[in-house]
Scaffold this active site. Sequence first.
Site, PDB file in Angstrom:
ATOM      1  N   LYS A 106       3.359 -15.270   1.868  1.00  4.69           N
ATOM      2  CA  LYS A 106       3.514 -15.989   0.593  1.00  4.69           C
ATOM      3  C   LYS A 106       5.007 -16.270   0.420  1.00  4.69           C
ATOM      4  O   LYS A 106       5.636 -15.914  -0.579  1.00  4.69           O
ATOM      5  CB  LYS A 106       2.942 -15.125  -0.538  1.00  4.69           C
ATOM      6  CG  LYS A 106       2.854 -15.802  -1.900  1.00  4.69           C
ATOM      7  CD  LYS A 106       1.834 -16.926  -1.980  1.00  4.69           C
ATOM      8  CE  LYS A 106       1.928 -17.635  -3.335  1.00  4.69           C
ATOM      9  NZ  LYS A 106       1.095 -18.857  -3.400  1.00  4.69           N
ATOM     10  N   ASP A 121     -12.125  -9.315   4.370  1.00  5.18           N
ATOM     11  CA  ASP A 121     -13.403  -9.319   3.649  1.00  5.18           C
ATOM     12  C   ASP A 121     -13.933 -10.743   3.504  1.00  5.18           C
ATOM     13  O   ASP A 121     -15.132 -10.989   3.654  1.00  5.18           O
ATOM     14  CB  ASP A 121     -13.256  -8.700   2.252  1.00  5.18           C
ATOM     15  CG  ASP A 121     -13.613  -7.215   2.219  1.00  5.18           C
ATOM     16  OD1 ASP A 121     -13.270  -6.517   3.199  1.00  5.18           O
ATOM     17  OD2 ASP A 121     -14.213  -6.766   1.234  1.00  5.18           O
ATOM     18  N   TYR A 164       0.827  -1.212   0.000  1.00  2.00           N
ATOM     19  CA  TYR A 164       0.000   0.000   0.000  1.00  2.00           C
ATOM     20  C   TYR A 164       0.863   1.265   0.000  1.00  2.00           C
ATOM     21  O   TYR A 164       0.418   2.315  -0.454  1.00  2.00           O
ATOM     22  CB  TYR A 164      -0.894   0.034   1.246  1.00  2.00           C
ATOM     23  CG  TYR A 164      -2.221  -0.650   1.095  1.00  2.00           C
ATOM     24  CD1 TYR A 164      -2.294  -1.991   0.725  1.00  2.00           C
ATOM     25  CD2 TYR A 164      -3.403   0.035   1.352  1.00  2.00           C
ATOM     26  CE1 TYR A 164      -3.523  -2.619   0.605  1.00  2.00           C
ATOM     27  CE2 TYR A 164      -4.635  -0.597   1.240  1.00  2.00           C
ATOM     28  CZ  TYR A 164      -4.690  -1.909   0.873  1.00  2.00           C
ATOM     29  OH  TYR A 164      -5.906  -2.534   0.765  1.00  2.00           O
TER      30      TYR A 164
HETATM   31  C1  IPM Z   1     -10.366  -1.309   4.220  1.00  2.01           C
HETATM   32  C2  IPM Z   1     -10.619  -0.641   2.901  1.00  2.01           C
HETATM   33  C3  IPM Z   1      -9.471   0.320   2.610  1.00  2.01           C
HETATM   34  C4  IPM Z   1      -8.206  -0.506   2.516  1.00  2.01           C
HETATM   35  C5  IPM Z   1      -9.655   1.214   1.385  1.00  2.01           C
HETATM   36  C6  IPM Z   1     -10.930   2.007   1.431  1.00  2.01           C
HETATM   37  C7  IPM Z   1      -8.468   2.119   1.191  1.00  2.01           C
HETATM   38  O1  IPM Z   1     -10.807  -1.576   1.894  1.00  2.01           O
HETATM   39  O2  IPM Z   1     -10.215  -0.609   5.239  1.00  2.01           O
HETATM   40  O3  IPM Z   1     -10.328  -2.545   4.261  1.00  2.01           O
HETATM   41  O4  IPM Z   1      -7.923  -1.095   1.455  1.00  2.01           O
HETATM   42  O5  IPM Z   1      -7.482  -0.561   3.508  1.00  2.01           O
HETATM   43 MN    MN Z   2     -10.925  -3.658   2.604  1.00  4.02          MN
END
Ligand code: IPM
Ligand code: MN
Length: 364
Positions: free
Chosen positions: A194, A255, A144
Amino acid sequence: MSKDAYRIVLLPGDGIGPDVTREAVAVLELAAAHGDFTFSYKELPAGGAAIDAHNDPLPPNVLEECLASDGVVLGAVGGPKWDHLTGAMRPESGLLKLRKALGAFANLRPVFVPDALAEGSPLREDAVRNTDLLVVRELTGGIYFGEPRAREPEGDHEKAYNTMVYTTPEIERVARVAFDWAGKRRRAVTSVDKANVLVVSQLWRDVVQQVHDKDFADIDLQHMYVDNAAMQLVLNPRQFDVIVTGNLFGDILSDAAATLGGSLGLLPSASVGGRTGLFEPVHGSAPDIAGQDIANPIAAILSAGMLLDFLGESRAAEAIRHGVAEALDAGARTADLCRTGHRRVSTSEMSEEIQRNMKAFFKG
Ligand code: IPM
Ligand code: MN
């Protein structure tokens, strides 16, 4: 003795962000009314809302207020309206900048399947029932933030790249957070990487192992490849206690884990490491249902609970968790969770039901 007075910055953001942040504030107020502390709030724009108002997803004064506060409560950022923007002008960039500036390197994402929801899980009830795990996601490093990164012309086409980079200290500190939490839970950490392909993961694995051997030898540690971890999460989620992983893998796995309880609308998060924590639901801005009083406020409400825990107000945090469990037990379901035979409630009705149960908790 005077009451503790906590200064909170509210960043409702975009889409359903304002709908759910409103309910987080309602439960914080109820908690304060029953505790010996008070909250003051500053509501400020962030993400797309701040781009519209100030042409900047995280205006300097907003960041300053966040840094000076005792806690930041965020709704959600982003949406189709701002999807054409790139780089630092994207709503998401504001959020990343905020996490980095707060030093919030550890993102805690508890994943649980409330008893009342096990039967409604998209996965088999007996596989998900009693799931209770904690994803500790590294939040201020990895791909990131890594440099170099660019999108640039190359001959007659383009090329683009990001860099996944971790340093020993970055891995050590998040590993410590994970081991500390495991010590308060079921004493097991799964580190996800990984390492069969990525050299950055080989360092990750070695450092996590070293931290373990040196200071946490009494915690059970296993390493798992991320592809296998994704499968294990949906196959047998109960095998996990604490999962520690890098920024990108943690984003994806959390997620996936959210489907266990049947909705992303359930999962709260706390981003910690600096003086001020950031508390936000794991879900996004869901612009299609914004402003209709139908979003699930539970993730935001439980995030407020994590804020209370972070501030040391553990009884109030307990009241919130209790309120949520009772509301679900009593059959209240927002649209995302609602199936035939359920009692469908709006955002505000779900929140009211949680608050009623919190009041009962405080009385009892
Ligand atoms: C999360 C979201 C964020 C991330 C986005 C909105 C930048 O998906 O908090 O999981 O990828 O960290
Ligand atoms: Mn997310």
